[in-house]
Write an enzyme that holds these catalytic residues in place. Structure first.
Site, PDB file in Angstrom:
ATOM      1  N   LYS A 194      -1.795 -10.468   9.485  1.00  0.00           N
ATOM      2  CA  LYS A 194      -2.401 -11.518  10.303  1.00  0.00           C
ATOM      3  C   LYS A 194      -3.266 -12.378   9.398  1.00  0.00           C
ATOM      4  O   LYS A 194      -4.183 -11.889   8.747  1.00  0.00           O
ATOM      5  CB  LYS A 194      -3.244 -10.894  11.408  1.00  0.00           C
ATOM      6  CG  LYS A 194      -3.853 -11.930  12.363  1.00  0.00           C
ATOM      7  CD  LYS A 194      -4.863 -11.285  13.310  1.00  0.00           C
ATOM      8  CE  LYS A 194      -5.435 -12.319  14.272  1.00  0.00           C
ATOM      9  NZ  LYS A 194      -6.672 -11.832  14.916  1.00  0.00           N
ATOM     10  N   TYR A 222      -8.422 -10.444   5.955  1.00  0.00           N
ATOM     11  CA  TYR A 222      -9.476 -11.435   6.149  1.00  0.00           C
ATOM     12  C   TYR A 222     -10.319 -11.555   4.893  1.00  0.00           C
ATOM     13  O   TYR A 222     -11.092 -10.643   4.571  1.00  0.00           O
ATOM     14  CB  TYR A 222     -10.380 -10.997   7.307  1.00  0.00           C
ATOM     15  CG  TYR A 222      -9.823 -11.201   8.697  1.00  0.00           C
ATOM     16  CD1 TYR A 222      -8.520 -11.635   8.912  1.00  0.00           C
ATOM     17  CD2 TYR A 222     -10.622 -10.965   9.822  1.00  0.00           C
ATOM     18  CE1 TYR A 222      -8.032 -11.819  10.205  1.00  0.00           C
ATOM     19  CE2 TYR A 222     -10.146 -11.159  11.105  1.00  0.00           C
ATOM     20  CZ  TYR A 222      -8.850 -11.578  11.302  1.00  0.00           C
ATOM     21  OH  TYR A 222      -8.382 -11.757  12.576  1.00  0.00           O
TER      22      TYR A 222
END
Lengths: 309, 309, 309, 309, 309
Positions: free
Chosen positions: D212, D178
């Protein structure tokens, strides 16, 4: 479930209580017994000669009595004055005590700092370990905790590691519980009753065996409530902090040198009458010429001998 | 309890005292003996050739004498000049000393930093260990402590770990006790008597075996009391810091190069007369052409030989 | 004591000297030998293909030659171009090298960071270990040290742990010695001769085996004295930093891509003539189309083969 | 030296490539196989149901569908919807999964934080370990890395320790990569193609097995060059980040809930067509009523089954 | 794969559910059983007497009832009032509990801090360990987590280490989940429903066994959406936070002393009706005269006995 009567849970404190505690590890009991009953007044009181001022304040502190710059001065005073113990850092403990090891108990002071930077965010790092204390035959370790410092996280966490080591090795733990830092200054200062009373309780909750405190000053109105409006005399203030220390034995510090022997003795008497276990006077002892220091020491000892614990 | 007479606690310092201490670990004694009595003047004094300036100041320091950029220069000087030891970091110690191992004692300097950032919050990280020193056959380790730095917590805590390792492995510990940081600058600067005197005491309380100090400067009135008003001459200042170091052997540093050999020798004489155990001169030696460096070295050695310890 | 003649302490550097050092651990010698004499030019020079730019700069670096985004591109170039080694982080090393393990030596780059935050306080954390390098059969580890960063304490301390592991496991240590941070920018910038010269010396004092440097820029007058007033040509500047690295083998980096093959080759020739052990060119190689990259690689190799070490 | 042909180094990615890698540890292969071929679509794609939003965002996230506050809701959805795995922190994993252990693979999410403080200096501390994952029979661990945060030193260093543990214990590592922090916000924001593309590459270089990511947003001109001027459609952007992840399998996140099932399915189709290994949709699944969530889950699964890897 | 029916995944909470969990370690079950079914109401509810206020707030808290400064007061209250447990730090636990060990379960509170510095960046360091708790025969440990503090990285990471130790030693973990710090103050304050609801969920996701919360205050409109516009009554707010804690047993704190016994009892009734497992009231108990404290304790117990879990 069986319940003990209320009497079974009565408050107790001081040396006798500490030694009779069932929870006391055997090694810790042995060492505390030596400090309390084999050396010094040997009646459950403590008369400790500290010497860490050279690190904490620099050689400045020795100017009023230059011979005291040489650690043999304090060692002689501790030996001839028959103190309960001498409190030294690792450097002095290793270089001066050896040939008198066993004659005078050693409290190995584990941490310290200089006063070159100010104390706004004071923290005291360790440079020796509880294992060093064991190796040197010390009967306790000393550890400063700067109560309420902005760095209290470090202070408390590092303390916790030392405490665990003391537990593991049966070593008594003497906490220099010193309120310090910008926040305590904003709340009436490190010498206030609020500050000293809080420090006493912190020492108890953190698990000290003995705590070194300063005599709390009269209230100036800058402390938080309810201290702000307390108007207690010196005796009441002292009794309060001794109570706040609970089952932790309290030693009062001497602070800066007072040339008036009688005044020093009045202080000691006051402390003992208010429940202290003893005193840890450094500059008030070793800044005096040796004969005067020994004379005052004898009078302090005599005083402590009137307050068996 | 049996008490020894006052005479039994007399002050002692220097090499002989250090080696005769009952508390000295056997390995540490063996290594100190080699430094003090098997190499260099071999009379209890120390003449150490340091080379960590390339890390601390950059190649800048070698410009006045380009051959000195090559560590073989200093190694040759140390060997032919028969120094007590050469002090090097791990990189130089591993890449240059091997084929002369045993001929010249090694002091492995464990920590260091560049001077690219300023010293306001100076701290000196270690990049080698006491075990490296053992592995390389070193006779001591060197460790810088920035006394009074805002980072003193780190300085002292990391020092403590090194000290414990020295204890475990019988390794003498030479402390570069350097006052440093914005707070000492605000109190008269790193070179003041106040600063050097405090540094000497810190080295003693922290447990150094040998301390490297700078000659204290005359007082400028910016130091804290009582130093502020002291008006002592160079000799008195030097004697003071040697006393403050107690039983720690004091080496004085040479600092920036002085082209006047006679002046350098006057300094050495002064230091020795004031109680120093020796000198640790780097740039004042290896920035000279080799023949001049060797000549000066011989004269320094001769001088030290007149001050057996 | 027996003294070796001055000739016995003569300066030596480069591959042959490194391998003949008596102090070199056996495992480190074995791995250095493979890099220097079994792969690449195999004459004591090094031609390393680095690929950590994806982490250090992001995929941005691959835009000029999109196929290079796929690490198989660099791996093919390294294999077909017969480099001395490919330098990769753990992610690429584990996912791409396995089926060619043994065919091409691996330098496992242990630390790195993104360039999303600026470099004012640059520090490079490790995400792999020397044990990983052993497990993957690597012949060296790579480690970035940001010389002179305000975070130099962390940089040097963490480096020290990696160095100790290399020592323990016989693993050569290639240091990316990169001046970085706001302080070096205020002193003339990371590319200056002052900065690169200091970085070379730091690598030597810290104990690198090989150092990766950038070619120093001409002096702009913003560096500290005495660099400020130096007016040296490219060759003199390169020779200077190679000398400052002492016995550490120097690789020069290629930096941003130069489309002119001849210019690249002139650089390589210059570096080798000035004493470099080799080059570590990434973008200047793998940003070229494969056939051009291989062609340039062959010419670089031919050049290095004219400079046996 | 024998060289393999260029074809031998062709790019490969996705599940089949991951499992056929010679470098894959046996335990890691066993666990990845379970995730990829024994559960969920069982065709090399992944459909993961994450539930760490209660920690990351607070109970706020559950307001649109209050039953989802009870973890049995997500567990039922994961079981009946036959997901590849459910991703949970230690608290939920220990208190809810036990009686269904083995029926549904567990990805133990090791770190996390609240969103009470803003993300300017985001960092995500671990509160569980890879050993916990082994103990609970998990088939992977999840770990958030805040790419480009001012705290990236901590982010990367702590990640490195987890990676080493995964290596030691054969545990697949799913990285929530992220982009986060004030620096990425100043360069176009965490959702930009620049940010997501960099994050993909970071995951690959750091050694993730699965990453992810979020679908990258259209370029707004605030990113650094060359992204600033890219005008790529959604498909091109997605293909770009999948390529930047190299051999790391990419899962796209669902982000905030989209009430339009058809839109959600279009996203999944787009992701799979662009090379994703699968999806990790939380709120877009468990914020729907159970029957709708199961229906959508079945359609997502059907879609993934058309993209065997 | 066999799937259990939806009923098999029904929500469960409270004592019975906790003890019947298949995943509960044997030692943890034994200790929880003692707390829930052998002491106190012994019906799956908990009535805990905490005493850490002397450290957290200073002796100030004892002024309304001076005898409470002596820990024997709380110990007597806990014993005669037949509480489920007394929660103490290591200092009080070691110096006061020993002779009643076994009669009253101990929750050893591991961390704490003073309130001398403000709570803008609150963090609570540990000074005792889970091993201490085992050594002292404690049935749980207590640990404060300052939810949402700017120091949450430290809070969560240190918590994680304690959690792992609890797992290793089968020790139940009671989390004081306290929203704290400047960010939570900017979002409506530590007492808001938003803050307490988030704290409850954090305790569940982090893996607490029991959580201590405060009753959430009515919404003032300063919380983030959707809390900002919630207008729930006290019962709805309490039920909400109990639901957010999931399978973690919730104890509500008493906070500052309320002189009205009936009001205190109304609170307890409300908490239990809303799903709490019990209460942890300190000042509301031990700041009352002993007879009143015991009387109120009996009424609280009677109330809890009407809510078996």
């Amino acid at each position: 479930m069986k319940r003990k009567s209320q009497e079974g849970i009565a408050a107790r404190g001081g040396a006798r209580a500490a030694l009779s505690s069932l929870s006391l590890a055997q090694g810790k009991r042995a060492r505390l017994w030596r400090l309390l009953y084999a050396h010094g007044p040997a009646n459950g009181t403590l008369m400790v000669l500290p010497l860490d001022q050279g690190l904490e304040h620099g050689p400045t502190d020795f100017f009023p009595n230059p011979p005291a710059l040489d650690t043999t001065y304090q060692l002689r005073l501790a030996l001839e004055g028959r103190y309960s113990a001498i409190a030294l850092g690792i450097g002095l403990a290793e270089k001066y005590v050896h040939e008198h090891a066993g004659e005078i108990p050693l409290i190995l002071k584990l941490n310290g700092k200089t006063n070159i930077a100010d104390d706004a965010e004071a923290t005291s790092p360790a440079f020796a370990t509880v294992e060093d204390a064991v190796r040197l035959g010390a009967d306790a370790v000393g550890y400063t905790v700067y109560v309420g410092s902005p760095r209290q996280e470090t202070e408390i966490r590092e303390y916790g590691k030392v405490r665990a080591e003391c537990e593991r090795l049966g070593m008594p733990l003497v906490v220099w519980a010193y309120p310090r830092g910008r926040d305590i200054e904003a709340k009436g200062g490190k010498g206030s009753l609020y500050a000293q009373d809080y420090a006493a309780r912190v020492a108890e909750e953190l698990g000290a065996d003995v705590v070194k405190l300063h005599e709390p000053a009269p209230e100036t109105g800058e402390s938080p409530a309810p201290y702000r409006t307390l108007r207690e005399d010196a005796q009441a203030r002292l009794r309060r902090v001794v109570r706040s220390a609970g089952r932790v034995m309290v030693l009062f510090s001497g602070g800066v040198k007072n040339d008036d022997d009688a005044a020093v003795l009045r202080k000691v008497r006051l402390y003992m009458e208010c429940g202290a276990t003893g005193v840890m006077f450094g500059r008030n002892m070793w800044l005096r010429p040796m004969d005067e220091a020994l004379a005052l020491t004898r009078r302090v000892r005599a005083l402590l001998q009137r307050h068996p614990r």
